[in-house]
Design an enzyme around this catalytic site. Structure first.
Site, PDB file in Angstrom:
ATOM      1  N   ASN A  89       0.803  -1.235   0.000  1.00  0.00           N
ATOM      2  CA  ASN A  89       0.000   0.000   0.000  1.00  0.00           C
ATOM      3  C   ASN A  89       0.830   1.277   0.000  1.00  0.00           C
ATOM      4  O   ASN A  89       0.349   2.318   0.419  1.00  0.00           O
ATOM      5  CB  ASN A  89      -0.973   0.044   1.187  1.00  0.00           C
ATOM      6  CG  ASN A  89      -2.095  -0.941   1.043  1.00  0.00           C
ATOM      7  OD1 ASN A  89      -2.421  -1.348  -0.063  1.00  0.00           O
ATOM      8  ND2 ASN A  89      -2.692  -1.331   2.146  1.00  0.00           N
TER       9      ASN A  89
ATOM     10  N   GLU B 260       6.439  -5.598  -9.010  1.00  0.00           N
ATOM     11  CA  GLU B 260       6.635  -6.851  -8.261  1.00  0.00           C
ATOM     12  C   GLU B 260       8.060  -7.388  -8.429  1.00  0.00           C
ATOM     13  O   GLU B 260       8.283  -8.590  -8.556  1.00  0.00           O
ATOM     14  CB  GLU B 260       5.606  -7.908  -8.689  1.00  0.00           C
ATOM     15  CG  GLU B 260       4.156  -7.474  -8.561  1.00  0.00           C
ATOM     16  CD  GLU B 260       3.697  -7.236  -7.130  1.00  0.00           C
ATOM     17  OE1 GLU B 260       4.418  -7.616  -6.194  1.00  0.00           O
ATOM     18  OE2 GLU B 260       2.603  -6.658  -6.964  1.00  0.00           O
TER      19      GLU B 260
ATOM     20  N   GLN C 272      10.371  -7.833  -6.430  1.00  0.00           N
ATOM     21  CA  GLN C 272      10.870  -8.724  -5.379  1.00  0.00           C
ATOM     22  C   GLN C 272      10.895 -10.173  -5.852  1.00  0.00           C
ATOM     23  O   GLN C 272      11.665 -10.982  -5.359  1.00  0.00           O
ATOM     24  CB  GLN C 272      10.037  -8.604  -4.090  1.00  0.00           C
ATOM     25  CG  GLN C 272       8.634  -9.162  -4.168  1.00  0.00           C
ATOM     26  CD  GLN C 272       7.602  -8.141  -4.623  1.00  0.00           C
ATOM     27  OE1 GLN C 272       7.956  -7.064  -5.085  1.00  0.00           O
ATOM     28  NE2 GLN C 272       6.332  -8.465  -4.490  1.00  0.00           N
TER      29      GLN C 272
ATOM     30  N   CYS D 172       4.342  -3.209  15.623  1.00  0.00           N
ATOM     31  CA  CYS D 172       3.085  -3.921  15.343  1.00  0.00           C
ATOM     32  C   CYS D 172       3.326  -5.238  14.611  1.00  0.00           C
ATOM     33  O   CYS D 172       2.477  -6.129  14.642  1.00  0.00           O
ATOM     34  CB  CYS D 172       2.128  -3.027  14.559  1.00  0.00           C
ATOM     35  SG  CYS D 172       1.476  -1.653  15.554  1.00  0.00           S
TER      36      CYS D 172
END
Length: 191
Positions: free
Chosen positions: A12, A86, A88, A184
């Protein structure tokens, strides 16, 4: 002088929408771009890049045996820029091909992708882009839970529970992955 760019960010962070924007800017000036994406990512359709806001565009899929250099070298007229989504999911050899496009064909290459996976380990493509890119640029977004800067990806199972082990690649969207900060990631406030 052409350069190899690696623009990385968590989920995001706007990577795909940025590719679409860059492509539009080149084409607005009557310049051509070659757009590639991973053949692994079949969330919408193989051979397309698709942003979460609904914009979609055709792209050449990259598979393990794809020679990106040969494809780009044979495009007539020569593209003014090569864009990859993309990234990666690239293999080491693909990254070497991107460097060769920059060095031998003098075409700038801009690769967009995640830096690290849900286990906070580098993807193969990201690892070699971090090593071989001329310029590294972080694309920022905020943590899904606390609004700090997201630097990691949290994977959850079908019940919404955090997952920290397993296969590195599992194609999915917001239903299985969240952009998160380090705190988190370690202790997600999931109910």
């Amino acid at each position: 002088m052409a350069q190899l760019f690696f623009r990385y960010g968590s989920m995001n962070s706007g990577k795909t929408i940025e590719i679409l924007k860059v492509a539009h800017n080149y084409e607005e000036q009557n310049k051509t771009v070659a757009i590639f994406t991973s053949g692994i990512d079949d969330r919408d359709q193989v051979g397309f890049i698709s942003s979460r806001i609904g914009l979609k565009r055709e792209a050449t899929p990259i598979f393990s045996d794809t020679n990106i250099f040969e494809i780009v070298a044979n495009i007539k007229p020569k593209p003014n820029c090569v864009l990859l989504d993309e990234s990666q999911f690239l293999e080491k050899e693909h990254v070497f091909q991107l460097a060769k496009i920059v060095d031998d064909l003098n075409i700038p290459v801009i690769a967009y992708g995640l830096k690290n996976d849900f286990r906070n380990e580098l993807f193969e493509g990201s690892k070699y882009l971090l090593l071989y890119a001329d310029k590294l640029e972080e694309m920022k977004t905020i943590c899904w839970f606390c609004a700090k800067k997201a630097t990691m990806v949290l994977r959850v199972d079908d019940k919404g529970k955090p997952v920290y082990t397993g296969e590195q690649i599992m194609i999915g969207g917001n239903d299985h992955y969240y952009p998160v900060c380090r705190k988190c990631h370690a202790n997600p406030p999931i109910k």
